[in-house]
Design a protein around this motif. Structure first.
Motif, PDB file in Angstrom:
ATOM      1  N   LYS A 306    -115.740 -24.662 106.981  1.00 10.64           N
ATOM      2  CA  LYS A 306    -117.056 -25.284 106.847  1.00 10.64           C
ATOM      3  C   LYS A 306    -117.467 -25.407 105.377  1.00 10.64           C
ATOM      4  CE  LYS A 306    -120.154 -21.253 107.179  1.00 10.64           C
ATOM      5  NZ  LYS A 306    -121.187 -20.587 107.995  1.00 10.64           N
ATOM      6  N   TYR A 307    -116.900 -24.535 104.520  1.00 11.25           N
ATOM      7  CA  TYR A 307    -117.269 -24.584 103.112  1.00 11.25           C
ATOM      8  C   TYR A 307    -116.712 -25.813 102.403  1.00 11.25           C
ATOM      9  CZ  TYR A 307    -119.372 -20.002 103.448  1.00 11.25           C
ATOM     10  OH  TYR A 307    -120.201 -18.958 103.800  1.00 11.25           O
ATOM     11  N   ASP A 308    -115.785 -26.497 103.024  1.00  8.95           N
ATOM     12  CA  ASP A 308    -115.290 -27.744 102.429  1.00  8.95           C
ATOM     13  C   ASP A 308    -116.372 -28.818 102.416  1.00  8.95           C
ATOM     14  OD1 ASP A 308    -112.811 -26.652 101.950  1.00  8.95           O
ATOM     15  OD2 ASP A 308    -111.956 -27.318 103.857  1.00  8.95           O
ATOM     16  N   LYS A 309    -117.408 -28.612 103.228  1.00  6.51           N
ATOM     17  CA  LYS A 309    -118.500 -29.587 103.286  1.00  6.51           C
ATOM     18  C   LYS A 309    -119.627 -29.251 102.310  1.00  6.51           C
ATOM     19  CE  LYS A 309    -117.588 -30.447 108.198  1.00  6.51           C
ATOM     20  NZ  LYS A 309    -118.148 -30.360 109.580  1.00  6.51           N
ATOM     21  N   LEU A 310    -119.460 -28.150 101.565  1.00  5.22           N
ATOM     22  CA  LEU A 310    -120.513 -27.771 100.629  1.00  5.22           C
ATOM     23  C   LEU A 310    -120.589 -28.809  99.513  1.00  5.22           C
ATOM     24  CD1 LEU A 310    -121.386 -24.200  99.722  1.00  5.22           C
ATOM     25  CD2 LEU A 310    -121.338 -25.849  97.874  1.00  5.22           C
ATOM     26  N   GLY A 311    -121.785 -29.087  99.046  1.00  2.00           N
ATOM     27  CA  GLY A 311    -121.960 -30.166  98.072  1.00  2.00           C
ATOM     28  C   GLY A 311    -121.612 -29.763  96.656  1.00  2.00           C
ATOM     29  N   TRP A 312    -120.305 -29.647  96.365  1.00  2.00           N
ATOM     30  CA  TRP A 312    -119.864 -29.283  95.022  1.00  2.00           C
ATOM     31  C   TRP A 312    -120.279 -30.355  94.017  1.00  2.00           C
ATOM     32  CZ3 TRP A 312    -118.498 -24.504  95.535  1.00  2.00           C
ATOM     33  CH2 TRP A 312    -117.774 -24.069  96.651  1.00  2.00           C
ATOM     34  N   THR A 313    -120.746 -29.934  92.849  1.00  2.00           N
ATOM     35  CA  THR A 313    -121.056 -30.891  91.778  1.00  2.00           C
ATOM     36  C   THR A 313    -119.805 -31.218  90.966  1.00  2.00           C
ATOM     37  OG1 THR A 313    -121.596 -29.177  90.153  1.00  2.00           O
ATOM     38  CG2 THR A 313    -123.378 -29.944  91.587  1.00  2.00           C
ATOM     39  N   ASN A 314    -118.954 -30.170  90.752  1.00  2.00           N
ATOM     40  CA  ASN A 314    -117.691 -30.330  90.020  1.00  2.00           C
ATOM     41  C   ASN A 314    -117.875 -31.025  88.671  1.00  2.00           C
ATOM     42  OD1 ASN A 314    -115.842 -29.003  91.685  1.00  2.00           O
ATOM     43  ND2 ASN A 314    -115.728 -30.754  93.071  1.00  2.00           N
ATOM     44  N   GLY A 315    -118.933 -30.622  87.952  1.00  2.00           N
ATOM     45  CA  GLY A 315    -119.177 -31.206  86.636  1.00  2.00           C
ATOM     46  C   GLY A 315    -118.117 -30.817  85.623  1.00  2.00           C
ATOM     47  N   ASP A 316    -117.450 -31.797  85.053  1.00  2.00           N
ATOM     48  CA  ASP A 316    -116.356 -31.529  84.121  1.00  2.00           C
ATOM     49  C   ASP A 316    -116.845 -30.854  82.848  1.00  2.00           C
ATOM     50  OD1 ASP A 316    -114.457 -32.545  85.828  1.00  2.00           O
ATOM     51  OD2 ASP A 316    -114.481 -34.550  84.956  1.00  2.00           O
ATOM     52  N   PRO A 461    -128.238 -21.465  77.359  1.00  2.00           N
ATOM     53  CA  PRO A 461    -127.699 -21.433  78.727  1.00  2.00           C
ATOM     54  C   PRO A 461    -127.523 -22.838  79.290  1.00  2.00           C
ATOM     55  CG  PRO A 461    -129.477 -19.854  78.482  1.00  2.00           C
ATOM     56  CD  PRO A 461    -129.481 -20.684  77.239  1.00  2.00           C
ATOM     57  N   ILE A 462    -126.404 -23.058  79.967  1.00  2.00           N
ATOM     58  CA  ILE A 462    -126.164 -24.388  80.523  1.00  2.00           C
ATOM     59  C   ILE A 462    -126.922 -24.606  81.834  1.00  2.00           C
ATOM     60  CG2 ILE A 462    -123.930 -24.642  79.415  1.00  2.00           C
ATOM     61  CD1 ILE A 462    -122.563 -23.965  81.998  1.00  2.00           C
ATOM     62  N   VAL A 463    -127.421 -23.514  82.418  1.00  2.00           N
ATOM     63  CA  VAL A 463    -128.253 -23.627  83.619  1.00  2.00           C
ATOM     64  C   VAL A 463    -129.359 -22.586  83.556  1.00  2.00           C
ATOM     65  CG1 VAL A 463    -126.478 -24.538  85.177  1.00  2.00           C
ATOM     66  CG2 VAL A 463    -126.773 -22.050  84.941  1.00  2.00           C
ATOM     67  N   ASP A 464    -130.409 -22.820  84.312  1.00  2.00           N
ATOM     68  CA  ASP A 464    -131.430 -21.800  84.573  1.00  2.00           C
ATOM     69  C   ASP A 464    -130.936 -21.049  85.806  1.00  2.00           C
ATOM     70  OD1 ASP A 464    -133.680 -20.598  86.018  1.00  2.00           O
ATOM     71  OD2 ASP A 464    -134.955 -21.577  84.534  1.00  2.00           O
ATOM     72  N   HIS A 465    -130.616 -19.754  85.642  1.00  5.13           N
ATOM     73  CA  HIS A 465    -129.984 -19.025  86.737  1.00  5.13           C
ATOM     74  C   HIS A 465    -130.822 -19.033  88.011  1.00  5.13           C
ATOM     75  CE1 HIS A 465    -127.851 -16.080  89.084  1.00  5.13           C
ATOM     76  NE2 HIS A 465    -128.949 -15.344  89.174  1.00  5.13           N
ATOM     77  N   ALA A 466    -132.115 -18.844  87.894  1.00  2.00           N
ATOM     78  CA  ALA A 466    -132.974 -18.804  89.087  1.00  2.00           C
ATOM     79  C   ALA A 466    -132.925 -20.135  89.830  1.00  2.00           C
ATOM     80  CB  ALA A 466    -134.403 -18.463  88.691  1.00  2.00           C
ATOM     81  N   LYS A 467    -133.011 -21.249  89.086  1.00  2.00           N
ATOM     82  CA  LYS A 467    -132.948 -22.556  89.730  1.00  2.00           C
ATOM     83  C   LYS A 467    -131.555 -22.828  90.300  1.00  2.00           C
ATOM     84  CE  LYS A 467    -136.593 -24.664  86.907  1.00  2.00           C
ATOM     85  NZ  LYS A 467    -136.907 -25.700  85.894  1.00  2.00           N
ATOM     86  N   ALA A 468    -130.516 -22.378  89.570  1.00  2.00           N
ATOM     87  CA  ALA A 468    -129.146 -22.571  90.043  1.00  2.00           C
ATOM     88  C   ALA A 468    -128.905 -21.787  91.325  1.00  2.00           C
ATOM     89  CB  ALA A 468    -128.148 -22.142  88.965  1.00  2.00           C
ATOM     90  N   ARG A 469    -129.492 -20.603  91.404  1.00  2.00           N
ATOM     91  CA  ARG A 469    -129.369 -19.797  92.620  1.00  2.00           C
ATOM     92  C   ARG A 469    -130.021 -20.510  93.795  1.00  2.00           C
ATOM     93  NH1 ARG A 469    -132.210 -16.079  95.584  1.00  2.00           N
ATOM     94  NH2 ARG A 469    -130.967 -14.338  96.448  1.00  2.00           N
ATOM     95  N   ASP A 470    -131.207 -21.044  93.577  1.00  3.50           N
ATOM     96  CA  ASP A 470    -131.903 -21.773  94.643  1.00  3.50           C
ATOM     97  C   ASP A 470    -131.093 -22.987  95.087  1.00  3.50           C
ATOM     98  OD1 ASP A 470    -133.974 -19.962  94.539  1.00  3.50           O
ATOM     99  OD2 ASP A 470    -135.265 -21.224  93.294  1.00  3.50           O
ATOM    100  N   ARG A 471    -130.497 -23.678  94.127  1.00  2.00           N
ATOM    101  CA  ARG A 471    -129.681 -24.851  94.456  1.00  2.00           C
ATOM    102  C   ARG A 471    -128.474 -24.444  95.306  1.00  2.00           C
ATOM    103  NH1 ARG A 471    -126.506 -28.256  89.832  1.00  2.00           N
ATOM    104  NH2 ARG A 471    -125.608 -26.174  89.565  1.00  2.00           N
ATOM    105  N   ALA A 472    -127.819 -23.340  94.939  1.00  2.46           N
ATOM    106  CA  ALA A 472    -126.649 -22.877  95.684  1.00  2.46           C
ATOM    107  C   ALA A 472    -127.037 -22.481  97.106  1.00  2.46           C
ATOM    108  CB  ALA A 472    -125.998 -21.700  94.970  1.00  2.46           C
ATOM    109  N   LEU A 473    -128.147 -21.784  97.242  1.00  2.00           N
ATOM    110  CA  LEU A 473    -128.582 -21.356  98.575  1.00  2.00           C
ATOM    111  C   LEU A 473    -128.986 -22.547  99.440  1.00  2.00           C
ATOM    112  CD1 LEU A 473    -130.597 -18.114  97.714  1.00  2.00           C
ATOM    113  CD2 LEU A 473    -128.242 -18.323  98.524  1.00  2.00           C
ATOM    114  N   ALA A 474    -129.545 -23.569  98.816  1.00  2.00           N
ATOM    115  CA  ALA A 474    -129.895 -24.781  99.570  1.00  2.00           C
ATOM    116  C   ALA A 474    -128.635 -25.485 100.058  1.00  2.00           C
ATOM    117  CB  ALA A 474    -130.717 -25.724  98.691  1.00  2.00           C
ATOM    118  N   ALA A 475    -127.608 -25.531  99.213  1.00  2.00           N
ATOM    119  CA  ALA A 475    -126.333 -26.138  99.616  1.00  2.00           C
ATOM    120  C   ALA A 475    -125.704 -25.350 100.757  1.00  2.00           C
ATOM    121  CB  ALA A 475    -125.375 -26.200  98.425  1.00  2.00           C
TER     122      ALA A 475
END
Length: 483
Positions: A306-316, A461-475
């Motif tokens: 099921k994790y293959d359907k996770l919305g990876w960003t894969n930013g180079d 920092p390349i991301v805001d950790h708190a926002k990145a965490r929320d994004r991951a949990l939403a995915a």
């Protein structure tokens, strides 16, 4: 009768693979016991999956083969080096030397199993003797089964089954002499193989590592003589050498897991939490091979699909900054720079950088797995894949996806005074301990005194950790709701 008599004197080829040792090498010991001449052989196979997994491990292989060759010479023999498809190479040696048997120690990775299974079949049809032996693992993956007869998917019951199964076989000592054939086959020159990386990134490897079984045995002795005391806690501290550092030696088979296990058995504190914790780490490696044996696509496919359907960003761009240790999160950057410089990374930090890649950056775990394959001297097809799937939450008995490591608090907990960061991120060396794991929150006066200019001398920092965490949990919720 003459044919039988002649065969009794014919050479046995002992084919070394990722078992580059003479100690506790059952294929070698069994060949020597016959009294027949022995031809030690290493094949640089055409199949890239059966050799070193990346450039870092190719560096190790070069030096490991050098050490093994020297050891075999002290036993009165010679290590033969040849390149090509295994069946073709073996048939040529058999033709040239009259060898009538090939002995090897079993492999458990999919590519190795495929080669060995076919080879045993074709050589046996030709009337040649083939024999395979255990040694890379303490327990055969095909024989460790649940009560219902299937493979294990959870580590704790697997550990209990191993623990209840009794001690692994006693390791066998290295032979003092190897009976040489009348004529050795031709051998290629190791330097012609070009295993040493052409880039200068491996220049510091030798400061940290010395390949070879002699070094492995020395590390084991040092570990059991003292380092193992307090191992349960010290293995988590990034700033001290609290681990055995045996993993690359294990990966290339310079020491057997049985030899390590039995070295801990003789300790006065054999039932201590430190010894048990260390033994569980050895069995964690066995569990990885158990999973790989029963799930041969584990390095490329999530065990939980099921994790293959996770919305990876894969930013180079994010991936490149992660690889080079320029994320702006000091503990992550320190780990990635240690990896690049020394071909290794502290185990706790491996989990931190893995979580950061998958969850903070939403980059597919397979990209991290491939990078680790190429840059780790202890790259291992089973452990690497299983541990990445564990971090990503998509493997067997994995850490839940919603467990997102906070790189700041992880750094403060496991690198309390910032010694690990100071070593590998020298531009932060003068930061006070209170701020070294989050310099982006430090007062400007603190940064100025430490000589740090964010965005110039050290990245923001390349991301805001708190926002990145929320994004991951939403995915994660999206795939969970869709299941």
């Amino acid at each position: 009768m003459d044919d039988v008599h002649q065969r009794d004197k014919s050479p046995i080829i002992v084919w070394f693979r990722k078992d580059l040792r003479t100690d506790d090498n059952r294929a070698l010991a069994s060949a020597v016991e016959t009294g027949r001449p022995v031809i030690p052989l290493y094949i640089r196979e055409d199949n890239s999956e059966t050799g070193p997994l990346g450039e870092a491990q190719a560096w190790w292989l070069h030096h490991s083969l050098t050490a093994l060759s020297a050891q075999i010479e002290t036993c009165g023999s010679r290590l033969i080096l040849l390149s090509g498809e295994a069946e073709t190479v073996l048939r040529q040696i058999i033709k040239d030397t009259g060898a009538s048997a090939v002995f090897w120690n079993r492999r458990y990775d999919p590519a190795g199993i495929k080669v060995d299974t076919k080879l045993k079949e074709v050589l046996s049809k030709d009337g040649l003797e083939t024999a395979s032996f255990a040694g890379a693992l303490m327990h055969e993956p095909s024989r460790v089964k649940t009560k219902t007869g299937g493979p294990y998917r959870v580590y704790t019951p697997f550990w209990r089954a191993i623990e209840a199964g009794g001690e692994p076989p006693e390791p066998v000592d290295a032979p003092e002499k190897l009976p040489a054939p009348k004529t050795f086959p031709r051998s290629e020159k190791l330097n012609d193989w070009g295993l040493l990386p052409k880039l200068e990134w491996a220049a510091d490897f030798s400061r940290r590592w010395e390949p070879g079984e002699a070094s492995a045995r020395e590390k084991l002795e040092d570990f059991t003589d003292g380092t193992i005391d307090g191992y349960r806690e010290s293995r988590e501290r990034t700033w001290e050498a609290g681990t055995s550092r045996l993993s690359p030696h294990l990966a290339m088979g310079e020491i057997s897991p049985a030899r390590i296990w039995h070295a801990t058995r003789g300790l006065s504190k054999a039932d201590s939490a430190d010894v048990i914790t260390f033994r569980k780490e050895l069995v964690w490696r066995e569990f990885a091979y158990h999973l790989l044996f029963h799930n041969p696509d584990m390095p490329t496919e999530s065990l939980n699909r099921k994790y293959d359907k996770l919305g990876w960003t894969n930013g180079d761009d994010d991936f490149d900054r992660w690889k080079t240790g320029m994320t702006g999160f000091p503990i992550v950057d320190a780990g990635m720079r240690e990896l690049w410089r020394f071909g290794t990374m502290h185990n706790r930090v491996r989990m931190i950088v893995g979580s950061f890649l998958v969850k903070d950056l939403l980059i597919d775990w397979r990209r991290g797995e491939r990078w680790f394959r190429d840059t780790l001297v202890d790259a291992d097809p089973a452990s690497n894949a299983m541990n990445w799937q564990w971090v990503a939450g998509c493997g067997a008995d994995a850490s839940p996806f919603f467990r997102v490591f906070n790189p700041i608090t992880q750094g403060e907990k496991f690198d309390t005074d910032g010694l690990y960061v100071r070593e590998h991120v020298p531009e932060l060396a003068d930061m006070p301990s209170d701020w070294i794991h989050h310099p982006f929150e430090a007062p400007s006066a603190v940064l100025a005194k430490a000589g740090v200019t964010l965005g110039e001398t050290y990245p923001k920092p390349i991301v805001d950790h708190a926002k990145a965490r929320d994004r991951a949990l939403a995915a994660y919720r999206n795939i969970k709701d869709a299941a």
